[in-house]
Motif scaffolding. Structure first.
Motif, mmCIF file in Angstrom:
data_model
loop_
_atom_site.group_PDB
_atom_site.id
_atom_site.type_symbol
_atom_site.label_atom_id
_atom_site.label_comp_id
_atom_site.label_asym_id
_atom_site.label_seq_id
_atom_site.Cartn_x
_atom_site.Cartn_y
_atom_site.Cartn_z
ATOM 1 N N ASP A 57 54.705 37.855 58.924
ATOM 2 C CA ASP A 57 53.361 37.369 58.612
ATOM 3 C C ASP A 57 52.307 37.984 59.509
ATOM 4 O OD1 ASP A 57 53.931 35.990 60.925
ATOM 5 O OD2 ASP A 57 53.561 33.993 60.108
ATOM 6 N N GLN A 87 54.518 32.778 53.195
ATOM 7 C CA GLN A 87 53.989 31.547 53.769
ATOM 8 C C GLN A 87 54.827 30.333 53.376
ATOM 9 O OE1 GLN A 87 49.677 31.475 53.164
ATOM 10 N NE2 GLN A 87 49.567 33.687 53.498
ATOM 11 N N TYR A 92 52.308 41.315 59.294
ATOM 12 C CA TYR A 92 52.234 42.544 58.493
ATOM 13 C C TYR A 92 52.394 43.789 59.371
ATOM 14 C CZ TYR A 92 49.894 38.995 55.592
ATOM 15 O OH TYR A 92 49.550 37.851 54.928
ATOM 16 N N TRP A 128 59.073 36.298 47.049
ATOM 17 C CA TRP A 128 58.240 37.500 47.182
ATOM 18 C C TRP A 128 58.217 38.290 45.879
ATOM 19 C CZ3 TRP A 128 59.658 42.577 50.124
ATOM 20 C CH2 TRP A 128 58.503 43.352 50.333
ATOM 21 N N THR A 135 48.868 46.999 57.368
ATOM 22 C CA THR A 135 48.524 46.904 55.946
ATOM 23 C C THR A 135 47.036 46.702 55.704
ATOM 24 O OG1 THR A 135 48.818 44.506 55.841
ATOM 25 C CG2 THR A 135 50.791 45.871 55.488
ATOM 26 N N MET A 155 55.855 36.271 55.025
ATOM 27 C CA MET A 155 54.861 36.925 54.165
ATOM 28 C C MET A 155 54.451 35.991 53.032
ATOM 29 S SD MET A 155 56.086 40.918 53.867
ATOM 30 C CE MET A 155 57.554 40.551 52.910
ATOM 31 N N THR A 186 46.486 43.134 54.274
ATOM 32 C CA THR A 186 46.964 42.734 52.951
ATOM 33 C C THR A 186 48.450 42.406 53.023
ATOM 34 O OG1 THR A 186 47.486 45.003 52.281
ATOM 35 C CG2 THR A 186 45.263 44.187 51.814
ATOM 36 N N ILE A 187 48.902 41.534 52.136
ATOM 37 C CA ILE A 187 50.307 41.133 52.115
ATOM 38 C C ILE A 187 51.157 42.308 51.643
ATOM 39 C CG2 ILE A 187 51.994 39.546 51.101
ATOM 40 C CD1 ILE A 187 49.683 37.505 50.824
ATOM 41 N N ASN A 214 50.374 30.369 59.638
ATOM 42 C CA ASN A 214 50.963 31.696 59.787
ATOM 43 C C ASN A 214 50.081 32.597 60.637
ATOM 44 O OD1 ASN A 214 52.124 30.822 56.827
ATOM 45 N ND2 ASN A 214 53.545 32.140 57.954
ATOM 46 N N PRO A 262 45.670 36.120 52.871
ATOM 47 C CA PRO A 262 46.371 36.969 53.841
ATOM 48 C C PRO A 262 46.011 36.622 55.278
ATOM 49 C CG PRO A 262 45.400 38.291 52.076
ATOM 50 C CD PRO A 262 44.836 36.905 51.937
#
Length: 535
Positions: A88, A76, A90, A471, A492, A74, A495-496, A343, A484
């Protein structure tokens, strides 16, 4: 650092206290045949908690799933094409996001994860040493460790069992309430501040300490550095409280890389004591050794700034095929050839999704792996470092105008973040001169200060392989600015993620309290909802 293996057999045989978050609570908490506070040295349990904080003894499932599969990708820092690495992409794998919290089980600790393997032993140390002559320092160290442990748990999930967690043996509290994160942070600040102030170099030797071998002066600096980090988590949501506690820490934090806290793995102990990140990245459980690489985002950051860390932390051609776990002695550490893997890719044949169709792909061996120095079975798991301290002080100085010069703290933090790598292995040593040359070429710019500080914090925590902290600090600051990934079927909306949902197993073991917390999460108990301090 003390060898931890000699404690493990004793701990594995004896550690059975309950957190109050699983079935068979009363039996486990009152069995007279097990140890109790009158017949067991609490130093053994401190060692156990420190080992648990580095990752689960049962094949490192919390490290594998939470730190690596989710947090590392997430953020990266790492990238992979392994199908079950959902971070990654999500995509929610509820079993994986629950892994850090922990599960009940048949292991000696009664389960895997933070509550069975960290909370249970550290709460027992705190409780069993309260008010007892001859145990002042281990009591204070345990209070600091407890705060360290719960900081990470609440950062990952939000409101969690805290005030009643681990008290089944003492108070017959088997179904702990979920405390509000705001209340948890308020208590963490109080506990760390008070415990650190009561450490006494003339008092008892903390013989079970695997970080500092009982060095109380270092524990004082550790406590104040942790206080700084906890306080800075509140920089958005409660800046007044953040500043109050940062001021308490200023002048009392770590002073050099010699203060870095880490736990050395012990390869001779096998799964119980081996370095957890290394166990996974060496491919003990799958093909992570071949298919998990440094991310393009991370490698590009190092290359674009001519960062001397690049050739210390990355190599190409480390594994020549996916059929071997043997490292290639001719792996290439030249900065010029390093290349990160993008990613959000996979091994499918779908255009735009398959790694084979990415313009960067020339073969897996050409993507950069973490260098052998960083992934030794007997290598260190870094817990808290001087470089983190200085970069947090730089943030406080830039953001709040307190604690001295942001530029000076930035300089000292970045230099420490470059030169500490020798603590992994002599092969990763970078000279002071090389660090100074990098800082001269990349001078601090106050107009872009918070971005520079927290991007460097991200680089640091990535090289520490502490992606939990990468994070957390990214959520606090928004830096570095990450683009992202958009992967089909993500949970998501591209989105991260911002937090881990609660483990659904809690619905069956701590039902009323789980339901209350689950229903109280703003926006729903989802990957996209935010913890209290993430505003």
């Amino acid at each position: 650092m003390k060898n931890i293996f000699k404690y493990t057999a004793i701990i594995s045989a004896c550690l059975v206290l309950s957190t109050g978050c699983r079935k068979d609570f009363e039996k486990i908490n009152t069995d007279p045949s097990t140890y109790n506070p009158t017949n067991f040295n609490p130093n053994y349990l401190l060692t156990s908690a420190q080992l648990g904080y580095s990752g689960s003894a049962d094949f490192s499932y919390d490290t594998w799933r939470a730190n690596l599969i989710y947090c590392s990708t997430m953020m990266q820092g790492l990238s992979t094409v392994i199908s079950y690495w959902a971070g990654d992409k999500y995509i929610l794998n509820a079993g994986y996001t629950a892994a850090y919290w922990g599960f009940s089980g048949t292991t000696a600790t009664g389960g895997d994860g933070a509550y069975p393997e960290q909370v249970r032993p550290i709460v027992d140390v705190v409780q069993s040493t309260t008010g007892k002559a001859g145990y002042n320092n281990i009591h204070q160290v345990a209070r600091i460790m407890k705060a360290l442990i719960f900081e990470r748990i609440t950062d990952l999930y939000g409101d969690v069992p805290y005030s009643q967690a681990g008290l089944g043996y003492y108070e017959k509290t088997y179904f702990p309430v979920y405390d509000k994160q705001q209340d948890i942070y308020t208590d963490l600040l109080k506990e760390v501040s008070d415990a650190t102030s009561h450490l006494d170099p003339a008092a008892d030797k903390v013989t079970g300490d695997s970080y500092y071998n009982g060095d109380i002066a270092k524990w004082k600096r550790f406590g104040n550095t942790l206080l700084l980090r906890i306080a800075m988590r509140l920089s958005k949501v409660d800046p007044a409280t953040a500043q109050t506690y940062v001021q308490k820490a200023i002048g009392n934090t770590m002073t050099s890389n010699a203060d870095n806290a880490y736990l050395l793995g012990d390869a001779s102990g096998g799964r119980n004591t081996v370095n957890r990140n290394s166990q996974i990245l060496l491919g003990d459980g799958g093909q992570e050794n071949y298919y998990t690489r440094w991310s393009k985002t991370f490698i590009d950051q190092l290359k674009n700034t001519n960062d001397p860390r690049l050739s210390a932390v990355a190599v190409t051609n480390l594994y020549v095929t996916d059929g071997t776990k043997d490292q290639n002695p001719a792996a290439n550490s030249s900065a010029a050839v390093q290349k990160g893997m993008p990613n959000g890719k996979d091994l499918s044949a779908i255009a735009g999704q398959a790694i084979y169709s990415d313009p960067s792909f020339t073969g897996f061996t050409d993507y950069s792996s973490p260098s052998p120095a960083l992934i030794k079975r007997n290598g260190p798991t870094f817990v808290l470092t001087y470089a983190e301290s200085e970069l947090l002080l730089a943030d406080a100085a830039q953001r709040f105008g307190i604690g001295g010069s942001a530029a000076q703290h930035y300089h000292d933090g970045v230099k420490a973040a470059i030169t500490y790598l020798s603590q992994y292995d002599a092969a990763a040593t970078i000279s002071d001169a090389a660090a100074e040359a990098y800082l001269t070429a990349n001078p601090y710019n106050a107009a872009n200060g918070l971005n520079m500080i927290n991007t460097q914090y991200w680089v640091l925590t990535n090289t520490m392989l502490d992606f939990y902290e990468s994070w957390a600090n990214w959520r606090r600051t928004g830096f570095p600015v990450l683009v992202p990934v958009v992967y089909p079927g993500n949970n998501t909306n591209g989105t991260i993620p911002r937090r881990f949902p609660y483990p659904v197993i809690e619905a069956g073991t701590n039902t009323a309290n789980y339901n209350a917390a689950h229903n109280a999460v703003p926006g729903g108990d989802l990957l996209t909802s935010r913890v209290w301090w993430d505003k």
